[in-house]
Design an enzyme around this catalytic site. Structure first.
Site, PDB file in Angstrom:
ATOM      1  N   HIS A  24       0.831  -1.218   0.000  1.00 52.14           N
ATOM      2  CA  HIS A  24       0.000   0.000   0.000  1.00 52.14           C
ATOM      3  C   HIS A  24       0.861   1.263   0.000  1.00 52.14           C
ATOM      4  O   HIS A  24       2.044   1.230   0.345  1.00 52.14           O
ATOM      5  CB  HIS A  24      -0.977   0.039   1.186  1.00 52.14           C
TER       6      HIS A  24
ATOM      7  N   HIS B  84       3.741   7.115   3.810  1.00 61.22           N
ATOM      8  CA  HIS B  84       4.701   6.004   3.714  1.00 61.22           C
ATOM      9  C   HIS B  84       4.299   5.045   2.597  1.00 61.22           C
ATOM     10  O   HIS B  84       3.191   5.103   2.092  1.00 61.22           O
ATOM     11  CB  HIS B  84       4.837   5.255   5.051  1.00 61.22           C
TER      12      HIS B  84
ATOM     13  N   GLU C 254       7.477   0.992   5.264  1.00 63.64           N
ATOM     14  CA  GLU C 254       6.922  -0.089   6.099  1.00 63.64           C
ATOM     15  C   GLU C 254       7.133  -1.414   5.384  1.00 63.64           C
ATOM     16  O   GLU C 254       7.050  -1.479   4.141  1.00 63.64           O
ATOM     17  CB  GLU C 254       5.421   0.168   6.306  1.00 63.64           C
TER      18      GLU C 254
HETATM   19  C1  LIG Z   1      -2.201   0.408  11.562  1.00 61.13           C
HETATM   20  C2  LIG Z   1      -0.905   0.143  10.992  1.00 61.13           C
HETATM   21  C3  LIG Z   1      -0.825   0.724   9.608  1.00 61.13           C
HETATM   22  C4  LIG Z   1      -0.499  -0.412   8.646  1.00 61.13           C
HETATM   23  O1  LIG Z   1      -0.202  -0.142   7.474  1.00 61.13           O
HETATM   24  O2  LIG Z   1      -0.636  -1.582   9.071  1.00 61.13           O
HETATM   25  C5  LIG Z   1       0.208   1.809   9.530  1.00 61.13           C
HETATM   26  O3  LIG Z   1       0.854   2.040   8.536  1.00 61.13           O
HETATM   27  S1  LIG Z   1       0.395   2.767  10.960  1.00 61.13           S
HETATM   28  C6  LIG Z   1       1.183   4.270  10.333  1.00 61.13           C
HETATM   29  C7  LIG Z   1       1.511   5.190  11.471  1.00 61.13           C
HETATM   30  N1  LIG Z   1       2.662   4.699  12.221  1.00 61.13           N
HETATM   31  C8  LIG Z   1       3.900   5.086  11.913  1.00 61.13           C
HETATM   32  O4  LIG Z   1       4.122   5.896  11.036  1.00 61.13           O
HETATM   33  C9  LIG Z   1       5.014   4.469  12.745  1.00 61.13           C
HETATM   34  C10 LIG Z   1       6.385   4.901  12.270  1.00 61.13           C
HETATM   35  N2  LIG Z   1       6.505   6.347  12.286  1.00 61.13           N
HETATM   36  C11 LIG Z   1       7.185   7.004  13.279  1.00 61.13           C
HETATM   37  O5  LIG Z   1       7.710   6.417  14.218  1.00 61.13           O
HETATM   38  C12 LIG Z   1       7.226   8.504  13.159  1.00 61.13           C
HETATM   39  O6  LIG Z   1       6.235   8.945  12.269  1.00 61.13           O
HETATM   40  C13 LIG Z   1       8.612   9.045  12.647  1.00 61.13           C
HETATM   41  C14 LIG Z   1       9.686   8.677  13.662  1.00 61.13           C
HETATM   42  C15 LIG Z   1       8.933   8.467  11.289  1.00 61.13           C
HETATM   43  C16 LIG Z   1       8.523  10.551  12.517  1.00 61.13           C
HETATM   44  O7  LIG Z   1       7.963  11.038  13.679  1.00 61.13           O
HETATM   45  P1  LIG Z   1       7.978  12.643  13.913  1.00 61.13           P
HETATM   46  O8  LIG Z   1       7.516  13.352  12.685  1.00 61.13           O
HETATM   47  O9  LIG Z   1       7.237  12.940  15.168  1.00 61.13           O
HETATM   48  O10 LIG Z   1       9.483  12.846  14.210  1.00 61.13           O
HETATM   49  P2  LIG Z   1      10.496  13.921  13.696  1.00 61.13           P
HETATM   50  O11 LIG Z   1       9.805  15.241  13.539  1.00 61.13           O
HETATM   51  O12 LIG Z   1      11.679  13.806  14.577  1.00 61.13           O
HETATM   52  O13 LIG Z   1      10.875  13.396  12.208  1.00 61.13           O
HETATM   53  C17 LIG Z   1      12.214  13.040  11.946  1.00 61.13           C
HETATM   54  C18 LIG Z   1      12.513  13.476  10.537  1.00 61.13           C
HETATM   55  O14 LIG Z   1      11.759  12.631   9.649  1.00 61.13           O
HETATM   56  C19 LIG Z   1      10.903  13.423   8.862  1.00 61.13           C
HETATM   57  N3  LIG Z   1       9.672  12.676   8.686  1.00 61.13           N
HETATM   58  C20 LIG Z   1       8.721  12.443   9.615  1.00 61.13           C
HETATM   59  N4  LIG Z   1       7.731  11.693   9.099  1.00 61.13           N
HETATM   60  C21 LIG Z   1       8.065  11.466   7.812  1.00 61.13           C
HETATM   61  C22 LIG Z   1       7.445  10.769   6.731  1.00 61.13           C
HETATM   62  N5  LIG Z   1       6.263  10.165   6.899  1.00 61.13           N
HETATM   63  N6  LIG Z   1       8.070  10.735   5.540  1.00 61.13           N
HETATM   64  C23 LIG Z   1       9.274  11.358   5.369  1.00 61.13           C
HETATM   65  N7  LIG Z   1       9.934  12.050   6.341  1.00 61.13           N
HETATM   66  C24 LIG Z   1       9.309  12.093   7.538  1.00 61.13           C
HETATM   67  C25 LIG Z   1      10.688  14.724   9.603  1.00 61.13           C
HETATM   68  O15 LIG Z   1      10.355  15.741   8.699  1.00 61.13           O
HETATM   69  C26 LIG Z   1      12.053  14.901  10.226  1.00 61.13           C
HETATM   70  O16 LIG Z   1      12.915  15.369   9.223  1.00 61.13           O
HETATM   71  P3  LIG Z   1      13.807  16.701   9.496  1.00 61.13           P
HETATM   72  O17 LIG Z   1      14.518  16.935   8.214  1.00 61.13           O
HETATM   73  O18 LIG Z   1      14.691  16.334  10.672  1.00 61.13           O
HETATM   74  O19 LIG Z   1      12.785  17.763   9.861  1.00 61.13           O
HETATM   75 CO    CO Z   2       0.839   1.344   6.517  1.00 58.83          CO
END
Ligand SMILES: CC[C@H](C(=O)O)C(=O)SCCNC(=O)CCNC(=O)[C@H](O)C(C)(C)COP(=O)(O)OP(=O)(O)OC[C@H]1O[C@@H](n2cnc3c(N)ncnc32)[C@H](O)[C@@H]1OP(=O)(O)O
Ligand code: CO
Length: 134
Positions: A7, A79, A130
């Site tokens: 997905h 993602h 993912e």
């Molecule tokens: C029900 C499950 C379902 C499934 O398919 O089965 C799912 O997919 S659940 C989806 C939701 N869960 C998750 O996304 C879990 C993993 N994600 C995380 O742990 C956080 O989202 C994380 C760590 C990737 C980012 O969290 P956060 O934005 O709070 O942290 P930062 O601001 O420190 O981000 C660090 C850095 O990464 C960039 N960033 C954040 N999110 C994304 C993204 N989706 N794509 C690309 N880049 C991303 C953010 O801009 C920061 O970059 P920087 O240059 O340092 O500003």
């Molecule tokens: Co997902």
């Protein structure tokens, strides 16, 4: 190691509006909202002939996607999810290659009832990635 694209996830500010748009304007087959409290999101799956779109909206206070939506208030691609046959072997191989697996590194059960892990976007060309074991 990676197989099919399972997905593409899109974080949306309004899940109902996005669902209606895909259902009505785009004529897609849109599922019902599914709360996933363990993951801090509500998801809606849109079935396409060759993959799925996963609409995401924050659920609860500590949603991992809240920061993303704060930075992208209109929403955006959040993602991609690839399928793997053996998520432990995939995880071990990727960690040995220096990639960061998010959380405690252990697979968790995702929205399809299958184990999933996430790879840090900064290690994957700016793309949160993912893996789902099928
Ligand atoms: C029900 C499950 C379902 C499934 O398919 O089965 C799912 O997919 S659940 C989806 C939701 N869960 C998750 O996304 C879990 C993993 N994600 C995380 O742990 C956080 O989202 C994380 C760590 C990737 C980012 O969290 P956060 O934005 O709070 O942290 P930062 O601001 O420190 O981000 C660090 C850095 O990464 C960039 N960033 C954040 N999110 C994304 C993204 N989706 N794509 C690309 N880049 C991303 C953010 O801009 C920061 O970059 P920087 O240059 O340092 O500003
Ligand atoms: Co997902």
């Amino acid at each position: 190691m990676i197989g099919r694209l399972n997905h593409v996830a899109i974080a949306v500010p309004d899940l109902d509006a996005a669902s209606e748009q895909y259902r009505n304007a785009l004529g897609a087959k849109v599922g019902a909202p599914q709360d996933e409290p363990d993951h801090g999101v509500t998801v809606v799956f849109i079935e396409l002939p060759n993959t799925k779109i996963e609409l995401l909206h924050p659920l609860g206070e500590n949603s991992p996607i809240q920061g993303f939506l704060d930075k992208n208030p209109a929403g955006g691609i959040h993602h991609v999810c690839y399928e793997v046959e053996d998520i432990i072997a995939a995880r071990d191989h990727l960690q040995a290659s220096g990639l960061r697996v998010l959380g405690d590194g252990e697979p968790r059960i995702g929205a399809h009832g299958k184990p999933v892990i996430f790879l840090h976007p900064k290690d994957m060309n700016g793309t949160l990635t993912e893996l789902e074991q099928v």
